[in-house]
Design a protein around this motif. Structure first.
Motif, short mmCIF file in Angstrom:
data_model
loop_
_atom_site.label_atom_id
_atom_site.label_comp_id
_atom_site.label_asym_id
_atom_site.label_seq_id
_atom_site.Cartn_x
_atom_site.Cartn_y
_atom_site.Cartn_z
N TRP A 70 0.73 -1.29 0.19
CA TRP A 70 -0.05 -0.02 0.09
C TRP A 70 0.78 1.26 0.18
O TRP A 70 0.40 2.10 -0.06
N ASP A 97 -8.69 2.77 8.35
CA ASP A 97 -7.69 3.26 7.46
C ASP A 97 -8.41 3.83 6.23
O ASP A 97 -7.67 4.52 5.48
N GLN A 133 -3.95 -4.09 14.24
CA GLN A 133 -2.79 -3.39 14.61
C GLN A 133 -2.54 -2.73 15.91
O GLN A 133 -1.59 -2.21 16.64
N TRP A 190 -6.01 2.48 18.75
CA TRP A 190 -4.89 2.58 18.00
C TRP A 190 -4.46 3.92 17.42
O TRP A 190 -5.40 4.60 16.81
N ARG A 194 -2.82 5.18 15.26
CA ARG A 194 -2.64 5.61 13.84
C ARG A 194 -4.10 5.26 13.36
O ARG A 194 -4.29 6.09 12.25
N TRP A 214 -5.92 8.34 10.94
CA TRP A 214 -6.53 8.25 9.70
C TRP A 214 -7.83 8.78 9.80
O TRP A 214 -8.45 9.26 8.91
N1 GLY Z 1 -2.85 1.07 6.59
C1 GLY Z 1 -2.14 0.40 7.43
C2 GLY Z 1 -1.48 1.13 8.53
O1 GLY Z 1 -1.70 2.25 8.74
O2 GLY Z 1 -0.22 0.45 8.93
#
Ligand code: GLY
Length: 370
Positions: A55, A153, A215, A223, A225, A229
């Motif tokens: 990605w 995301d 993740q 999370w 991140r 997003w």
């Molecule tokens: N879209 C995958 C990440 O943020 O790791």
């Protein structure tokens, strides 16, 4: 809570960081021509560890286009084109949910600089392709994990569908994007403005079953991140559509970030780490949020809020533009920003430079410096 920063304190470190970013990218191109890095291992971009999903290829050329715009230097235009062109076929890629990352960073920036219609057509096609992931039952774009999975995301990618719909006047395409955003808002954003990484649906009925994570620390945690997003994505979609529901969500997430992040502006990888777990920071989340807040300051009607978002973003940029986050004092380190985390459980890119962190750091610096 994030500490605020006086105007006089942020510009110099941000200018120096932008210069350092150009130096690091130029060195990478020289060292390893036509390689598309993802995350470092011990500070080196080239290694044999897995990608998990593909990605990130737009982020290196995306930085080149930012530098081309800022400097007008022919070298960056040529490199931007050289590294963007091979990505064109990905406009048909149905295996990932990341076509916004790949094409907003490359063909969209390239088109903004040249106005060439064929470049815009590539962005539109990528938006149409991403929309093919839409699940009528459940009303969401599915993640690369499988048809039952919705990721936060995707909020940072769905803007490319809005863009394609607006360019072509395709109302059905716009409906897909809006429905995805409304489902993400309803299922992945909590009452306190924190976010869930993933939602799982029943494919037969479309029923929402539960929050989950790939993740983050655990299914009911936030999370950082993912929150990043959400801030970036809901802000972008509000800017593109003017739909006040998305502004409200962007602000709820931004306010959660500002209130719950350490004073220097760099969050823990997960807001719900218990004390017995190593309290790791995640610099790429801060870079994405800084870029998102600098967009949000333009979007909010409330002037006091605009000043708060602007100031919080600059606090974060000053922190990131200084060691130990900036790699400027680590000889041999090939990235720009240290202390990012790709995937903790899989032990991929932990405490390393990550390509999306580099790109959004450059975007945020560009937005701050004007
Ligand atoms: N879209 C995958 C990440 O943020 O790791």
């Amino acid at each position: 809570m994030i500490q605020l920063v006086p105007e006089s304190d942020w510009r110099k470190p941000c200018e120096a960081a932008m210069a350092f970013a150009q130096k690091q990218v130029a060195a990478q191109v020289e060292r390893d021509p036509d390689f598309y890095p993802m995350y470092t291992e011990g500070g080196k971009w080239r290694h044999s560890k897995e990608a998990w999903t593909r990605w990130c290829d737009g982020f290196l050329p995306g930085m080149m286009w930012i530098f081309a715009k800022r400097t007008g230097d022919k070298k960056w235009f040529e490199l931007g084109e050289r590294y963007s062109r091979p990505l064109e076929e990905r406009k048909h890629d149905r295996d990932v949910h990341d076509l916004g990352f790949i094409f907003f960073s490359t063909y969209h920036r390239w088109h903004a600089l040249t106005g060439e219609q064929a470049l815009d057509d590539v962005v539109v096609r990528a938006g149409q392709t991403l929309a093919l992931r839409f699940k009528q039952k459940g009303e969401y774009l599915s993640s690369f994990m499988g048809p039952e999975s919705l990721f936060i995301d995707i909020m940072a990618n769905v803007g490319i569908i809005v863009y394609a719909a607006q360019k072509t006047g395709d109302q059905a395409l716009l409906d897909v994007a809006i429905k995805h955003c409304l489902t993400s808002r309803k299922r992945l954003i909590r009452g306190d403005g924190s976010s869930s990484h993933e939602g799982i649906f029943n494919l037969e009925t479309g029923e929402f079953l539960r929050q989950s994570t790939q993740q983050g620390y655990r299914s009911d945690s936030c999370w950082s991140r993912g929150l990043a997003w959400a801030i970036y994505g809901f802000t972008s979609v509000y800017q593109a559509t003017g739909d006040a529901r998305f502004l409200q969500t962007a602000q709820a997430c931004a306010d959660y970030y500002i209130l719950n992040t350490p004073a220097d502006g760099v969050p823990l990888m997960d807001y719900d780490f218990p004390p017995e777990v190593e309290q790791r920071r995640e610099s790429s989340a801060a870079a994405i949020v800084a870029a998102g807040l600098l967009r949000l300051r333009e979007a909010v009607p409330d002037q006091a809020k605009a000043v708060l978002y602007d100031n919080a973003a600059k606090r974060m940029l000053v922190t990131l533009a200084t060691p130990p986050y900036l790699a400027s004092e680590t000889p041999g380190w090939e990235g720009i920003l240290k202390e990012g985390i790709y995937h903790l459980d899989k032990n991929l890119g932990v405490g390393e430079s990550v390509m999306w962190g580099e790109y959004f750091f450059c975007e945020a610096l560009d937005r701050a410096l004007g």
